[in-house]
Design a protein around this motif. Sequence first.
Motif, PDB file in Angstrom:
ATOM      1  N   HIS A   4      45.702 -13.837 -21.029  1.00 64.31           N
ATOM      2  CA  HIS A   4      45.421 -13.138 -19.884  1.00 64.31           C
ATOM      3  C   HIS A   4      46.719 -12.697 -19.096  1.00 64.31           C
ATOM      4  O   HIS A   4      46.577 -11.521 -18.495  1.00 64.31           O
ATOM      5  N   ASP A   5      47.544 -13.261 -19.075  1.00 62.07           N
ATOM      6  CA  ASP A   5      48.727 -12.839 -18.326  1.00 62.07           C
ATOM      7  C   ASP A   5      49.459 -11.590 -19.134  1.00 62.07           C
ATOM      8  O   ASP A   5      49.876 -10.653 -18.507  1.00 62.07           O
ATOM      9  N   GLU A   7      47.672  -9.460 -20.748  1.00 64.02           N
ATOM     10  CA  GLU A   7      46.726  -8.212 -20.486  1.00 64.02           C
ATOM     11  C   GLU A   7      46.945  -7.910 -18.814  1.00 64.02           C
ATOM     12  O   GLU A   7      47.004  -6.478 -18.762  1.00 64.02           O
ATOM     13  N   LEU A   8      47.339  -8.840 -17.878  1.00 62.05           N
ATOM     14  CA  LEU A   8      47.471  -8.342 -16.763  1.00 62.05           C
ATOM     15  C   LEU A   8      48.719  -7.383 -16.640  1.00 62.05           C
ATOM     16  O   LEU A   8      48.678  -6.572 -15.958  1.00 62.05           O
ATOM     17  N   ASP A   9      49.745  -8.085 -17.261  1.00 63.77           N
ATOM     18  CA  ASP A   9      51.125  -7.413 -17.311  1.00 63.77           C
ATOM     19  C   ASP A   9      50.750  -5.945 -17.848  1.00 63.77           C
ATOM     20  O   ASP A   9      51.367  -4.985 -17.319  1.00 63.77           O
ATOM     21  N   GLU A  10      49.995  -5.772 -18.837  1.00 60.84           N
ATOM     22  CA  GLU A  10      49.857  -4.469 -19.331  1.00 60.84           C
ATOM     23  C   GLU A  10      49.054  -3.581 -18.432  1.00 60.84           C
ATOM     24  O   GLU A  10      49.342  -2.403 -18.319  1.00 60.84           O
ATOM     25  N   LEU A  11      47.942  -4.045 -17.649  1.00 52.27           N
ATOM     26  CA  LEU A  11      47.482  -3.468 -16.582  1.00 52.27           C
ATOM     27  C   LEU A  11      48.431  -2.807 -15.488  1.00 52.27           C
ATOM     28  O   LEU A  11      48.497  -1.822 -14.754  1.00 52.27           O
ATOM     29  N   PHE A  12      49.144  -3.953 -15.141  1.00 47.97           N
ATOM     30  CA  PHE A  12      50.302  -3.445 -14.114  1.00 47.97           C
ATOM     31  C   PHE A  12      51.138  -2.315 -14.657  1.00 47.97           C
ATOM     32  O   PHE A  12      51.679  -1.392 -13.927  1.00 47.97           O
ATOM     33  N   VAL A  14      50.346  -0.047 -16.636  1.00 53.60           N
ATOM     34  CA  VAL A  14      49.490   1.427 -16.583  1.00 53.60           C
ATOM     35  C   VAL A  14      49.574   1.888 -15.156  1.00 53.60           C
ATOM     36  O   VAL A  14      50.043   2.984 -14.830  1.00 53.60           O
ATOM     37  N   ALA A  15      49.449   0.903 -14.251  1.00 53.72           N
ATOM     38  CA  ALA A  15      49.459   1.085 -12.916  1.00 53.72           C
ATOM     39  C   ALA A  15      50.953   1.878 -12.574  1.00 53.72           C
ATOM     40  O   ALA A  15      51.087   2.757 -11.852  1.00 53.72           O
ATOM     41  N   ARG A  16      51.935   0.932 -13.228  1.00 55.62           N
ATOM     42  CA  ARG A  16      53.235   1.647 -12.762  1.00 55.62           C
ATOM     43  C   ARG A  16      53.555   2.837 -13.379  1.00 55.62           C
ATOM     44  O   ARG A  16      54.351   3.714 -12.738  1.00 55.62           O
ATOM     45  N   ARG A  17      52.838   3.401 -14.059  1.00 50.38           N
ATOM     46  CA  ARG A  17      53.406   4.652 -14.863  1.00 50.38           C
ATOM     47  C   ARG A  17      52.762   5.727 -14.098  1.00 50.38           C
ATOM     48  O   ARG A  17      53.047   6.803 -14.000  1.00 50.38           O
ATOM     49  N   GLN A  18      51.908   5.367 -13.156  1.00 55.97           N
ATOM     50  CA  GLN A  18      51.315   6.391 -12.067  1.00 55.97           C
ATOM     51  C   GLN A  18      51.834   6.063 -10.996  1.00 55.97           C
ATOM     52  O   GLN A  18      51.471   6.860  -9.885  1.00 55.97           O
TER      53      GLN A  18
ATOM     54  N   ARG B  55      47.048   1.640  -3.743  1.00 54.92           N
ATOM     55  CA  ARG B  55      46.660   0.309  -4.360  1.00 54.92           C
ATOM     56  C   ARG B  55      46.230  -0.575  -3.297  1.00 54.92           C
ATOM     57  O   ARG B  55      45.324  -1.574  -3.604  1.00 54.92           O
ATOM     58  N   PRO B 118      46.009  10.324 -11.781  1.00 54.81           N
ATOM     59  CA  PRO B 118      46.956  11.512 -12.494  1.00 54.81           C
ATOM     60  C   PRO B 118      46.816  11.401 -14.158  1.00 54.81           C
ATOM     61  O   PRO B 118      46.423  10.220 -14.420  1.00 54.81           O
ATOM     62  N   GLU B 131      42.769   4.496 -20.442  1.00 51.92           N
ATOM     63  CA  GLU B 131      43.857   4.219 -19.297  1.00 51.92           C
ATOM     64  C   GLU B 131      43.127   4.255 -18.026  1.00 51.92           C
ATOM     65  O   GLU B 131      43.370   3.423 -17.008  1.00 51.92           O
ATOM     66  N   VAL B 135      42.860   1.427 -15.246  1.00 53.91           N
ATOM     67  CA  VAL B 135      43.513   1.449 -13.707  1.00 53.91           C
ATOM     68  C   VAL B 135      42.407   1.063 -12.770  1.00 53.91           C
ATOM     69  O   VAL B 135      42.355   0.518 -11.862  1.00 53.91           O
ATOM     70  N   LEU B 138      41.629  -2.651 -12.814  1.00 53.30           N
ATOM     71  CA  LEU B 138      42.606  -3.293 -12.154  1.00 53.30           C
ATOM     72  C   LEU B 138      42.483  -2.994 -10.518  1.00 53.30           C
ATOM     73  O   LEU B 138      42.610  -3.958  -9.698  1.00 53.30           O
ATOM     74  N   HIS B 157      54.536  -6.541  -8.564  1.00 51.95           N
ATOM     75  CA  HIS B 157      54.011  -6.068  -9.917  1.00 51.95           C
ATOM     76  C   HIS B 157      53.842  -4.534 -10.287  1.00 51.95           C
ATOM     77  O   HIS B 157      54.003  -4.337 -11.251  1.00 51.95           O
ATOM     78  N   ILE B 158      53.787  -3.881  -9.168  1.00 46.49           N
ATOM     79  CA  ILE B 158      53.754  -2.455  -9.196  1.00 46.49           C
ATOM     80  C   ILE B 158      54.832  -1.776  -8.847  1.00 46.49           C
ATOM     81  O   ILE B 158      55.382  -0.955  -9.614  1.00 46.49           O
ATOM     82  N   TYR B 201      40.555  -5.048 -24.876  1.00 48.05           N
ATOM     83  CA  TYR B 201      41.513  -6.107 -25.217  1.00 48.05           C
ATOM     84  C   TYR B 201      40.375  -7.101 -25.991  1.00 48.05           C
ATOM     85  O   TYR B 201      39.421  -7.581 -25.585  1.00 48.05           O
TER      86      TYR B 201
END
Lengths: 114, 204
Positions: A4-5, A7-12, A14-18, B55, B118, B131, B135, B138, B157-158, B201
């Motif tokens: 779960h951690d 997956e959460l890190d992966e979601l973060f 994705v958000a960081r890419r934007q 966010r 985007p 993707e 997002v 999340l 984290h972001i 997942y």
Amino acid sequence: MVDHDTELDELFAVARRQRDHLPEGLAGRMMADAAQVHSEQSLPEQPRQRPVWLQVFDFLGGWRGVGGLATACAAGIWIGLAPPSFLPDPLDLLLQQDETELISDLTLSELYME
Amino acid sequence: MEDLTSIPSPARGGSAVAGEVSDDALLVLFANGDQAAARDLTSRLGPRCYSVAMRMLGNPAEAEDVAQEAMMRLWRIAPDWRSGQAKVSTWLYRVTLNLCMDIKRRKPHAALDAVPEPRDQAMTAPERMQEEARVDALQSALMQLPDRQRQAVVLRHIEELSNPEIAGIMGISVEAVESLTARGKRALAKALAGRREELGYDDG
């Protein structure tokens, strides 16, 4: 929980890419605001209004003018109080005039009485 | 109107004044009438404001308003900014979070708008859809967190800030930041637990 951690890190991630994205036009609006603030701040400062008494002082010619005026006033008062011998005493003239007016007033009131 | 994509990033050496110049120094240049400094500050800090506001609020229109207002406050404070007193980014994050809280107080039950994210042109359509779904998931989970937990999680984290910097922004201790982020992450994992398959997942 580890999964779960991850997956959460992966979601973060994705958000960081934007994260570095700005919607179309927003950067332009931000810079337009900056230009507006620049133009407001670069306006020439309004000269401060001088107090009225200073403006009158300047109008009369500054220290030199006001000094001359004060001397003239003092001389006038002095001449009024202690005139030279060749001039009539203004106090006497004033008293004479008052007496004349008093007499004429009396005469008039007597006339009306009759 | 100019899009940020046309603004050379200072990190890529796009400006004569930027590159190694600190935010602090750029702000001083801006206060002295340098419009190029405004461009560099916008490209550095504008996306930070928008990202955090997005966010925190989950609403693109409100996030744009907040980001623009936060930058406006930066432009206005520039002449009075004292170098070395505080980090520009710390100050700006705090202003952005406060503006978000003002909006939330005015509209406590605002509906979560559809969030157009985007698009990465290099992705295939299915990749892009997945993707976007991730997002959105999340964001929905973030919106369920209490405000302070959401602030801490987003900044950690972001935005990838350090705990001491987050503590400075939020006005709390480093331990409190650690506690908020840990509780926030647990709540997010719980909120997303039922959507693992939907988000691509596989269980097991």
